[in-house]
Scaffold this active site. Structure first.
Site, short mmCIF file in Angstrom:
data_model
loop_
_atom_site.label_atom_id
_atom_site.label_comp_id
_atom_site.label_asym_id
_atom_site.label_seq_id
_atom_site.Cartn_x
_atom_site.Cartn_y
_atom_site.Cartn_z
N ARG A 16 3.67 20.51 5.18
CA ARG A 16 4.71 19.53 5.57
C ARG A 16 6.14 20.56 6.06
O ARG A 16 6.57 19.97 7.38
CB ARG A 16 5.05 18.85 4.12
CG ARG A 16 4.20 17.87 3.84
CD ARG A 16 4.47 16.61 2.95
NE ARG A 16 5.18 15.70 3.60
CZ ARG A 16 6.44 15.70 3.83
NH1 ARG A 16 7.32 16.35 2.88
NH2 ARG A 16 7.18 14.69 4.33
N GLY A 50 2.04 5.16 -0.81
CA GLY A 50 1.00 6.37 -1.24
C GLY A 50 2.28 7.25 -1.99
O GLY A 50 2.20 7.41 -2.99
N ARG A 51 3.05 7.76 -1.20
CA ARG A 51 4.04 8.72 -1.29
C ARG A 51 4.91 8.59 -2.66
O ARG A 51 5.05 9.14 -3.60
CB ARG A 51 5.01 9.17 -0.30
CG ARG A 51 5.99 10.13 -0.51
CD ARG A 51 7.01 10.26 0.69
NE ARG A 51 6.42 10.09 2.13
CZ ARG A 51 6.17 10.97 2.81
NH1 ARG A 51 6.34 12.24 2.69
NH2 ARG A 51 5.88 10.56 4.11
N TYR A 93 0.52 13.87 0.51
CA TYR A 93 0.66 14.91 1.78
C TYR A 93 0.49 16.42 1.66
O TYR A 93 1.11 16.85 2.41
CB TYR A 93 1.46 14.10 2.63
CG TYR A 93 1.42 12.61 2.57
CD1 TYR A 93 0.17 12.12 3.59
CD2 TYR A 93 2.31 11.77 2.32
CE1 TYR A 93 0.13 10.77 3.43
CE2 TYR A 93 2.20 10.52 2.22
CZ TYR A 93 1.22 9.89 2.91
OH TYR A 93 0.86 8.65 2.90
N CYS A 135 -0.38 34.37 9.33
CA CYS A 135 0.15 34.96 10.49
C CYS A 135 0.90 34.15 11.55
O CYS A 135 0.01 34.01 12.57
CB CYS A 135 -0.96 35.77 11.00
SG CYS A 135 -1.53 37.08 9.98
N GLU A 144 0.61 -1.08 0.01
CA GLU A 144 -0.12 -0.08 0.09
C GLU A 144 0.73 1.41 0.01
O GLU A 144 0.80 2.12 1.20
CB GLU A 144 -0.83 -0.06 1.22
CG GLU A 144 -0.05 -0.54 2.58
CD GLU A 144 -1.26 -0.65 3.74
OE1 GLU A 144 -2.52 -0.92 3.26
OE2 GLU A 144 -0.86 -0.41 4.70
N1 LLP Z 1 -0.42 2.11 4.80
C1 LLP Z 1 -0.76 2.83 6.21
C2 LLP Z 1 -1.45 1.86 7.35
C3 LLP Z 1 -0.54 4.12 6.35
O1 LLP Z 1 -0.56 4.54 7.54
C4 LLP Z 1 0.26 4.93 5.64
C5 LLP Z 1 0.68 6.23 5.66
C6 LLP Z 1 0.53 4.33 4.16
C7 LLP Z 1 0.18 2.89 3.96
C8 LLP Z 1 1.25 5.21 3.05
O2 LLP Z 1 2.30 5.40 3.21
P1 LLP Z 1 3.47 6.08 2.33
O3 LLP Z 1 3.60 5.01 1.25
O4 LLP Z 1 2.68 7.15 1.74
O5 LLP Z 1 4.68 6.43 3.08
N2 LLP Z 1 1.59 13.32 6.44
C9 LLP Z 1 2.90 12.58 6.53
C10 LLP Z 1 2.88 11.18 6.13
C11 LLP Z 1 1.84 10.28 6.97
C12 LLP Z 1 1.81 8.77 6.58
C13 LLP Z 1 0.48 8.39 7.19
N3 LLP Z 1 0.38 7.13 6.87
C14 LLP Z 1 4.03 13.20 5.53
O6 LLP Z 1 3.65 14.43 5.11
O7 LLP Z 1 5.26 12.84 5.31
#
Ligand code: LLP
Length: 422
Positions: free
Chosen positions: A312, A275-276, A371, A342, A273
């Site tokens: 971020r 995302g980034r 994000y 501000c 899974e």
């Molecule tokens: N699976 C689960 C259970 C997660 O909690 C997350 C991200 C992902 C997959 C996806 O993770 P990725 O592959 O995108 O790293 N707002 C933060 C990142 C928070 C991630 C939360 N969980 C930032 O801007 O760095």
């Protein structure tokens, strides 16, 4: 790595000059490259090819319908954390049967909705949650497929706010607890335990903790399979780091190489899974310089994008590359790129060498596909930016800029008062 590049000095998204988008749509604006997104997805599928994984894109990274639709057409499934994200997937044409539902605090209403639309698997994080899913499924005369999220107590060596797989984090079940649940799960008529899930953190820039996590997961899964042969899936999470500066993250292949043989040998069906990794470098934030000012030794570039648009840097001290869309000649000097909000925490970048600039010049904030818009807010009563998708030499608005009227929608100065005795 991405499809943002310079032609005759001017920064383009694929075949489209960013200046043309800013002119047509205004600023601040998020711009996404379809080619980069699709390229990342295919490269990931290839890197993990030997286990043919079910790639469940983490919607939380960027839930714009156009992004979801591109990925759905590539065959992606989706990892969601709320009913809202399920709705987004369906609205974008994604297949509910390819949704995994994660998160520590699913509500009854969300569980009912997920069962109604027919998602694939609930990733369960506590016994109390398992009880509720079991009860709701039985009430509906169905059974829910569940995977237990285990907390392997591995340090992903990333920012503490985005570390999720250490025992002091709120996520998942320790191995002992997960084992005792697995031993009795067959007594529950509303759930079928089909898999295990792990995710230890985000923006991982080292491979070794990830490999250790997979090793522990596979060993534990084999142990459970001894008495629970229906266990057939392993969800190996996301969290793969990307380049924000340059070359700080291992490649997709570097993460895949050591774990794929291990997973293939295990014989489990693999879910993942990310995302980034898919969207982070497929997006950019374009902002316009409003004013420049000097305060003592300090140079401030005040832009029309702020912490409410891209949180971020303020929240994690995150680094995003910032560059002029069309550079001017002259000596570079250090400056802080800040917004109109501000707060002194309102910055997009600090101490960056930038050329002389003039009011109205455009700046591009790189690696802003993940994000970024999803964490935008209306703080300081600022409308959220527009989002644009580029495909070759064409571009289209995939989310319109919020208007001032949008800011007060749903509010009233004359509520329909209720009191306890009425
Ligand atoms: N699976 C689960 C259970 C997660 O909690 C997350 C991200 C992902 C997959 C996806 O993770 P990725 O592959 O995108 O790293 N707002 C933060 C990142 C928070 C991630 C939360 N969980 C930032 O801007 O760095």
């Amino acid at each position: 790595m991405d499809d943002f590049h310079r032609r005759a000095g001017a920064l383009h998204a694929e075949g489209v000059p960013l200046a043309a988008i800013a002119e047509a749509v205004g600023t601040p604006v998020y711009v996404y490259s379809k080619a980069t997104l699709v390229g990342h997805f295919r490269r990931l599928r290839e890197a993990w090819g030997d286990v043919n994984p079910c790639i469940r894109y983490a919607v939380k990274a960027n839930g714009n319908l156009a992004i979801l639709s591109v990925l759905a057409r590539e065959g992606a499934g989706f990892d969601v954390v709320s009913a809202g994200e399920i709705l987004r997937v369906i609205a974008a044409g994604g297949d509910p049967a390819k949704i995994d539902f994660a998160g520590v605090g699913k509500t009854r209403a969300e569980i009912e909705y997920a069962l109604k639309v027919g998602i694939d698997t609930f990733n369960v994080e506590s016994e109390a949650e398992l009880d509720l899913i079991d009860r709701v499924a039985r009430e509906r005369g169905t059974t829910a497929a569940v995977a237990l999220r285990v907390n392997p107590d591995v340090d992903p060596r990333t920012h503490t706010y985005i570390t999720t797989g250490r025992k002091e984090n709120k996520f998942g079940l320790d191995f002992a607890r997960a084992r005792s649940i697995a031993e009795t799960v067959s007594e529950r008529a509303g759930v079928r335990l089909t898999g295990l899930h792990v995710h230890i953190g985000s923006q991982m820039t080292e491979v070794e903790p990830y490999v250790e996590m997979v090793r522990r997961l596979v060993a534990f899964a084999k142990d459970l399979q001894g008495f629970h042969p229906a266990l057939e899936e392993l969800n190996v999470g996301g969290g793969f780091g990307i380049h924000y500066k340059e070359n700080e993250a291992p490649s997709m292949e570097a993460f895949a190489r050591p774990v794929v043989p291990l997973l293939k040998e295990s014989g489990f069906l693999i879910h993942m899974e990310p995302g980034r990794l898919l969207v982070g470098n497929a997006g950019i934030l374009v902002t316009r310089l409003l004013f420049e000012k000097q305060s003592g030794e300090k140079r401030f570039l005040i832009c029309d994008a702020a912490m409410n648009d891209l949180l971020r840097p303020a929240l994690y001290g995150a680094y995003h590359r910032v560059e002029p869309v069309k550079p001017r000649e002259g000596e570079h000097t250090d400056g802080d790129v800040v917004g109109p909000v501000c707060e002194s925490g309102d910055f997009l970048a600090k101490d960056r060498a930038l050329p002389p600039m003039e009011s109205g010049d455009l700046l591009a904030v790189r690696s802003a596909g993940a994000y970024a818009f999803v964490m935008a807010s209306n703080y300081n009563a600022r409308p959220r930016p527009a989002e644009v998708l580029v495909d070759g030499d064409r571009f289209g608005v995939v989310r319109t800029r919020e208007t001032l009227d949008d800011l007060v929608r749903g509010e009233t100065t004359a509520p329909d008062w209720k009191s306890e005795n009425s």
